[in-house]
Design an enzyme around this catalytic site. Sequence first.
Site, PDB file in Angstrom:
ATOM      1  N   CYS A  34     -91.992 107.920  45.762  1.00 37.70           N
ATOM      2  CA  CYS A  34     -93.253 107.226  45.529  1.00 37.70           C
ATOM      3  C   CYS A  34     -94.359 108.159  45.046  1.00 37.70           C
ATOM      4  O   CYS A  34     -95.490 107.728  44.802  1.00 37.70           O
ATOM      5  CB  CYS A  34     -93.647 106.468  46.786  1.00 37.70           C
ATOM      6  SG  CYS A  34     -92.286 105.392  47.293  1.00 37.70           S
ATOM      7  N   HIS A  60    -103.108 106.541  48.954  1.00 36.15           N
ATOM      8  CA  HIS A  60    -101.702 106.130  48.902  1.00 36.15           C
ATOM      9  C   HIS A  60    -101.539 104.872  49.753  1.00 36.15           C
ATOM     10  O   HIS A  60    -100.980 103.894  49.298  1.00 36.15           O
ATOM     11  CB  HIS A  60    -100.807 107.267  49.397  1.00 36.15           C
ATOM     12  CG  HIS A  60     -99.353 106.977  49.233  1.00 36.15           C
ATOM     13  ND1 HIS A  60     -98.784 106.739  47.998  1.00 36.15           N
ATOM     14  CD2 HIS A  60     -98.335 106.862  50.141  1.00 36.15           C
ATOM     15  CE1 HIS A  60     -97.484 106.501  48.158  1.00 36.15           C
ATOM     16  NE2 HIS A  60     -97.191 106.565  49.443  1.00 36.15           N
ATOM     17  N   GLU A 119    -102.562 110.362  56.122  1.00 34.72           N
ATOM     18  CA  GLU A 119    -103.348 110.540  54.899  1.00 34.72           C
ATOM     19  C   GLU A 119    -104.826 110.740  55.259  1.00 34.72           C
ATOM     20  O   GLU A 119    -105.519 111.581  54.669  1.00 34.72           O
ATOM     21  CB  GLU A 119    -103.178 109.333  53.967  1.00 34.72           C
ATOM     22  CG  GLU A 119    -103.944 109.522  52.638  1.00 34.72           C
ATOM     23  CD  GLU A 119    -103.750 108.378  51.667  1.00 34.72           C
ATOM     24  OE1 GLU A 119    -103.306 107.288  52.090  1.00 34.72           O
ATOM     25  OE2 GLU A 119    -104.058 108.573  50.476  1.00 34.72           O
ATOM     26  N   LYS A 178    -102.908  99.088  46.951  1.00 27.95           N
ATOM     27  CA  LYS A 178    -101.614  98.484  47.289  1.00 27.95           C
ATOM     28  C   LYS A 178    -101.807  97.204  48.094  1.00 27.95           C
ATOM     29  O   LYS A 178    -100.890  96.391  48.191  1.00 27.95           O
ATOM     30  CB  LYS A 178    -100.742  99.474  48.065  1.00 27.95           C
ATOM     31  CG  LYS A 178    -100.184 100.608  47.175  1.00 27.95           C
ATOM     32  CD  LYS A 178     -99.211 101.491  47.928  1.00 27.95           C
ATOM     33  CE  LYS A 178     -98.720 102.660  47.078  1.00 27.95           C
ATOM     34  NZ  LYS A 178     -99.713 103.742  46.950  1.00 27.95           N
ATOM     35  N   HIS A 223     -96.448  97.913  46.641  1.00 29.24           N
ATOM     36  CA  HIS A 223     -96.097  99.308  46.399  1.00 29.24           C
ATOM     37  C   HIS A 223     -95.144  99.388  45.211  1.00 29.24           C
ATOM     38  O   HIS A 223     -93.997  98.964  45.307  1.00 29.24           O
ATOM     39  CB  HIS A 223     -95.452  99.879  47.666  1.00 29.24           C
ATOM     40  CG  HIS A 223     -95.294 101.364  47.648  1.00 29.24           C
ATOM     41  ND1 HIS A 223     -95.455 102.116  46.503  1.00 29.24           N
ATOM     42  CD2 HIS A 223     -94.974 102.230  48.634  1.00 29.24           C
ATOM     43  CE1 HIS A 223     -95.249 103.392  46.788  1.00 29.24           C
ATOM     44  NE2 HIS A 223     -94.960 103.482  48.077  1.00 29.24           N
ATOM     45  N   PHE A 257     -90.927 109.644  49.821  1.00 27.68           N
ATOM     46  CA  PHE A 257     -89.793 110.035  50.651  1.00 27.68           C
ATOM     47  C   PHE A 257     -89.233 111.353  50.121  1.00 27.68           C
ATOM     48  O   PHE A 257     -89.085 111.535  48.911  1.00 27.68           O
ATOM     49  CB  PHE A 257     -88.686 108.977  50.601  1.00 27.68           C
ATOM     50  CG  PHE A 257     -88.966 107.739  51.416  1.00 27.68           C
ATOM     51  CD1 PHE A 257     -89.998 107.692  52.327  1.00 27.68           C
ATOM     52  CD2 PHE A 257     -88.154 106.616  51.268  1.00 27.68           C
ATOM     53  CE1 PHE A 257     -90.236 106.550  53.094  1.00 27.68           C
ATOM     54  CE2 PHE A 257     -88.385 105.471  52.016  1.00 27.68           C
ATOM     55  CZ  PHE A 257     -89.425 105.438  52.921  1.00 27.68           C
TER      56      PHE A 257
END
Lengths: 81, 419
Positions: free
Chosen positions: B162, B302, B313, B334, B339, B400
């Site tokens: 991502c 994010h 974050e 998002k 996402h 990830f």
Amino acid sequence: MASNEEILAGLAEIVNEETGLAPEAVELDKSFTDDLDIDSISMMTIVVNAEEKFDVKIPDEEVKNLKTVGDAVSFIAGAQA
Amino acid sequence: MARKVVITGLGATTPIGGDVPTMWKNALQGVSGTHTLTDDWVEKYALPVHFAAKATTPATEVLSRVEAKRMDPSTQFAVVAAREAWKDSGIEEVDHDRLAVAFATGIGGVWTLLDAWDTLREKGPRRVLPMTVPMLMPNGPAAAVSLDLGARAGAHTPVSACASGTEAMHIALELIRSGKADVVMAGGAEAAIHPMPMASFAAMQALSKRNDSPETASRPYDISRDGFVMGEGAGALVLEAEEHALARGARIYGELAGTAVTADAYHITAPDPEGLGATRALKAALYDARALPEDVVHVNAHATSTPVGDKPEYTALKAALGDHVNNVCVSATKSQMGHLLGASGAVESVLTALAVYHRLAPVTINLENQDPEIPLDVVTGTPRALPEGEIMALNNSFGFGGHNAVVAIRSTGPKVELA
């Protein structure tokens, strides 16, 4: 058993599906590469679709001999006989 | 002095609009692109999650049938967004040997791969399409965009889950700064709303299960957030050496002032709870932009809406910006479009560039009860006006594998009114 006219119409349909070319542009004397601008990958897809549609086998080594639409129609007609 | 890099063209196809003007209008209004899926495979495979954020405009409606036939859906989205960005840039002539591509994906051609596997098992090898491999390869989007534009200075494919789309901005910046290219088409594309990835993400407990209310499922920072929402689409930015853009009198959205990429080396999927890798990325991006924390006015976070992801974050932003974090307004877009995985960083870079250009931060929806452990100034309700003068905004992406990527975009001119 399909007539040559039926085979031509069927091939034209397959070519149209793969390339977007108008079916009426697919004529017996047209070369797949030079006139119809079909590359080797599209040609293989057309061959496999034709095998399924006409219930024939078109061996890989035969494909290079199918230079024109007419060659393909004759081969398929012969293979069906 | 390194070459300056500016943003001169924007393109996007997303769950809240099939082009940039539509996406931006919706991002300011705050709409949800998440809906119940009507595909028969949801029921057929008894998927635990029944919703996703699909692109509003299928790429097959924009591309010709024959074009689309040779492209995986992810590549189709890439080409649609890149064409819009290219047109938007107004570039008429370019040295194609100095034009590069950096186009990311997270997952690659999953539809093509699995369809071909089904064909092989059901009908045998003769029926596997000859185009299967070039369609499923992860560099498919970059290759197709390179072919479409005639970009011959290299076509790169960052793959960092991502963070991929944001990492593409990092690669593009380096290509131009180092003199290897003058113009780069940078972006990211993803088309993974497919039962297999949906099942896998659900098994991981990463997806929201709010089946009775899909539109409110993506709720970053809300105390009741329960996972992310799968999205799809693509974003694209034309990045250009400043002198190249000035020479042709280009419209400039902003400067891609700095980027940074770091790795957590902590856990394959879980973020470092201290946000150390993200903190280093934020600090490095500011350093790369020759900026101070006080220069930052806005962050496109994010913020995926997972219980474990949103807080680190914040921790990282606080560590990198210090007390100034309280003066920064944050948008979690998002919440609107879900996402987009490997495309998310690209689409959010487009939104960040627009925020700097129009001096307006888009809204975050579905934030009803803000998590008290994340006391950020989140933009909700109506868009937030950003200050006059020189401003900077950040876009964060984490993936990830422990990938962290940050871009810093600086304003290059006065406020530009919406048309």
